[in-house]
Motif scaffolding. Structure first.
Motif, PDB file in Angstrom:
ATOM      1  N   THR A 195      19.470 -31.160  54.813  1.00 16.93           N
ATOM      2  CA  THR A 195      18.680 -30.414  53.835  1.00 16.93           C
ATOM      3  C   THR A 195      19.536 -29.392  53.110  1.00 16.93           C
ATOM      4  OG1 THR A 195      16.658 -30.663  55.140  1.00 16.93           O
ATOM      5  CG2 THR A 195      16.699 -28.866  53.561  1.00 16.93           C
ATOM      6  N   ILE A 196      19.276 -29.218  51.814  1.00 19.67           N
ATOM      7  CA  ILE A 196      19.922 -28.151  51.048  1.00 19.67           C
ATOM      8  C   ILE A 196      18.850 -27.238  50.477  1.00 19.67           C
ATOM      9  CG2 ILE A 196      22.032 -29.424  50.529  1.00 19.67           C
ATOM     10  CD1 ILE A 196      20.856 -30.096  47.776  1.00 19.67           C
ATOM     11  N   GLN A 197      19.140 -25.944  50.445  1.00 24.07           N
ATOM     12  CA  GLN A 197      18.220 -24.957  49.890  1.00 24.07           C
ATOM     13  C   GLN A 197      18.563 -24.604  48.447  1.00 24.07           C
ATOM     14  OE1 GLN A 197      15.534 -24.061  51.521  1.00 24.07           O
ATOM     15  NE2 GLN A 197      16.130 -25.158  53.393  1.00 24.07           N
ATOM     16  N   SER A 198      19.729 -25.035  47.985  1.00 29.98           N
ATOM     17  CA  SER A 198      20.135 -24.841  46.593  1.00 29.98           C
ATOM     18  C   SER A 198      21.069 -25.979  46.211  1.00 29.98           C
ATOM     19  CB  SER A 198      20.854 -23.500  46.406  1.00 29.98           C
ATOM     20  OG  SER A 198      22.117 -23.517  47.047  1.00 29.98           O
ATOM     21  N   PHE A 199      21.163 -26.263  44.921  1.00 32.33           N
ATOM     22  CA  PHE A 199      21.992 -27.379  44.471  1.00 32.33           C
ATOM     23  C   PHE A 199      23.462 -27.141  44.800  1.00 32.33           C
ATOM     24  CE2 PHE A 199      24.029 -30.291  41.474  1.00 32.33           C
ATOM     25  CZ  PHE A 199      23.237 -31.417  41.613  1.00 32.33           C
ATOM     26  N   ALA A 200      23.873 -25.886  44.806  1.00 35.03           N
ATOM     27  CA  ALA A 200      25.273 -25.560  45.076  1.00 35.03           C
ATOM     28  C   ALA A 200      25.700 -25.931  46.497  1.00 35.03           C
ATOM     29  CB  ALA A 200      25.508 -24.071  44.835  1.00 35.03           C
ATOM     30  N   GLU A 201      24.744 -26.147  47.393  1.00 29.48           N
ATOM     31  CA  GLU A 201      25.068 -26.531  48.768  1.00 29.48           C
ATOM     32  C   GLU A 201      25.377 -28.016  48.915  1.00 29.48           C
ATOM     33  OE1 GLU A 201      21.928 -25.344  51.396  1.00 29.48           O
ATOM     34  OE2 GLU A 201      21.760 -23.351  50.500  1.00 29.48           O
TER      35      GLU A 201
END
Length: 211
Positions: A195-201
């Motif tokens: 899972t990512i919480q932001s696209f930058a991750e």
């Protein structure tokens, strides 16, 4: 080994719901119901569904052929609107795409109408990042089939699909590819996934999937 990242559109790359709602309301008022307002919430609730399902949910009062014709008209006006106005990109989107492009092959698969992905690419000049796109509106295939199709015609050895709703995860399973959940989007996933919480991750998450 050729590795690809395949992206969902809405809730993953951008949020176009406000523009879609405005453009659809314009069409519906002109061609069906002068008092009907399509809201941003309405659009969020149907994003990710195939076009025939959207027509069934939004216009059940119309015969099947008429509801599909109305939705086609909405889609055409929507595409024109988005080519002129764009939508809301998620933070650090272009910087992250450029970073991913250095190492991976990038693609888009959506359940949208024909021309929708192209409007996104045209407005932001993002065509330089993506090698191939596919959608339900082009071939009437569901997302799992189109993910598989993109993998096959681009000779990918491994791929991951990035999406935000449970249907995206199910489609990735049907296509036999890995999945990353864009948790900042519109849905939740009832499965143990990266899972990512932001696209930058995303670069770090892809490394984890492909390790």
């Amino acid at each position: 080994m050729k590795s690809g990242i395949i992206f969902d559109m809405d809730g993953t790359l951008w949020d176009s719901a406000d523009g879609v709602a405005k453009s659809w309301t314009e069409v519906v008022n002109e061609k069906h119901d002068k008092d009907r307002v399509i809201t941003t919430e309405d659009i969020h609730n149907i994003m990710g569904l195939t076009m025939d399902t959207i027509a069934d949910r939004l216009f059940p009062e119309l015969p099947p052929e008429e509801r599909m014709k109305l939705l086609d008209d909405c889609g055409n006006v929507e595409n024109d609107y988005l080519r002129k106005h764009g939508g809301i990109l998620y933070p650090e989107l272009e910087e992250t795409l450029a970073k991913l492009k250095e190492k991976y092959h990038l693609y888009i698969v959506s359940n949208c109408q024909s021309g929708y992905i192209e409007a996104f690419l045209e407005y932001y000049d993002f065509g330089k990042y993506f090698e191939d796109i596919e959608c339900f509106g082009n071939n009437n295939l569901v997302k799992g089939d189109n993910i598989r199709l993109v993998c096959e015609r681009n000779n990918l050895d491994r791929a991951v699909y990035v999406g935000d709703i449970m249907g995206d995860y199910v489609s990735s399973c049907e296509a036999g590819v890995d999945f990353i959940h864009a948790a900042y989007g519109f849905g939740t996933i009832d499965a143990d996934v990266v899972t990512i919480q932001s696209f930058a991750e995303l670069p770090e998450a892809v490394e984890k999937v492909f390790k």
